[in-house]
Design a protein around this motif. Structure first.
Motif: not given
Length: 338
Positions: A275-288
């Motif tokens: 959740d922390d990684v997704i919140e701070h990436m700032g762009m969609v992480i399609e692989g998740v």
């Protein structure tokens, strides 16, 4: 010959391709929902949230009005995350119907839809009426926006069942640093584009945990075997997976810090929560999201995907990543040719 092209989606890849198409001599309008982003592109010729160092052509026109962007376009390029593709395609369909317009649709979306497991071209076929589109072409391959922006040599694939339409996109996009090859295997191109993001998360995680080149090579190679197995189960040509939209896209995504999927995996390997990684990436992480779809799809089709299954347990069931790796390495021994 110059063409009128609409690009829907002003993220890093969409805006970079739009800028390249302008430099190729085409009349390009770039659509975004974000008025501040549009103003920056039109007035300052920058897109700092996505591409910090790129100064865009002053001939590139951005707009928040999709109808304005699409009006008169012979080609519509869609560069939207999988999650938002149907909504944008449905909006586009209404505009095309109103304008009595039938452009060639190109997409550069890399993922599978949650729950339906549909590929992007299948979603587009369902949302854009046949009378409102000439055809659908997939643009895919090893192509970080950051590298294309600095005119690094890049080669990608334009895939379409109608090879003449793939040829058209090949000519529109190609220049002295961006080379497009054609392919008629849409299924293979889309599965390769989507599933490589899963393996890229795994590759980043390995490096975050301190593993080295041998581990990464093993993961990429066996990951490619999984990608091929699932794609072939749905009718893909196995040769596609040793091409640009297969091994090419997999290698670049699983080995580069420019890949947000690799960066997400690296942070997971270092102990950060998803959740922390997704919140701070700032762009969609399609692989998740693709990991979940591919895991469920492989179970339905009874296709063995042990790396994908291990990542699914880490991402969605909270399994310790070191334990998942240990289980992968201690599975029953088998032949490589499976």
């Amino acid at each position: 010959m110059a063409e009128q092209i609409a690009v829907l989606g002003a993220g890093s890849w969409g805006s970079t391709l739009a800028n390249m198409l302008v430099e190729n001599g085409h009349d390009v309008k770039l659509w975004s929902r974000n008025q501040e982003q549009v103003d920056q592109l039109n007035n300052e010729h920058v897109n700092p949230h996505y591409m910090k160092d790129l100064v865009y052509s002053d001939k590139l026109v951005a707009t928040t009005d999709m109808a304005e962007a699409v009006k008169g376009a012979q080609v519509v390029l869609i560069v939207i995350p999988t999650k938002g593709l149907r909504q944008v395609a449905g909006q586009l369909n209404k505009i095309l119907e109103q304008n009595n317009q039938r452009p060639l649709i190109v997409h550069a979306t890399k993922g599978l839809e949650q729950n339906t497991y549909k590929r992007p071209s299948e979603m587009l076929m369902e949302e854009i009426n046949e009378e409102n589109r000439r055809d659908i072409v997939v643009l895919s391959g090893p192509s970080h926006a950051e590298d294309v922006a600095i005119k690094d040599m890049t080669a990608v694939t334009a895939a379409c069942a109608n090879i003449n339409d793939a040829d058209k996109i090949q000519k529109l996009f190609s220049n002295n640093y961006f080379r497009v090859y054609t392919n008629n295997d849409v299924i293979g191109a889309e599965f390769g584009a989507a599933l490589k993001n899963i393996i890229a998360i795994g590759a980043g995680a390995l490096q975050g945990l301190g593993y080295h080149d041998n581990a990464r090579a093993a993961l990429i190679t066996r990951g490619l075997a999984e990608i091929r197995r699932l794609g072939v189960a749905f009718g893909a040509n196995p040769m596609t997976f040793i091409g640009l939209s297969g091994v090419g896209d997999l290698v670049v995504t699983a080995t580069s810090k420019n890949s947000r999927n690799w960066r997400a995996g690296y942070q997971l390997g270092q102990g950060r929560k998803l959740d922390d990684v997704i919140e701070h990436m700032g762009m969609v992480i399609e692989g998740v999201y693709t990991t979940k779809a591919a895991h469920e799809l492989s179970l339905k089709r009874q296709v063995k995907m042990p790396i994908t299954d291990a990542l699914y347990r880490v991402l969605y069931e909270g399994e310790d990543i070191k334990n998942a790796i240990s289980q992968l390495m201690s599975r029953d021994l088998t032949s490589e040719i499976e």
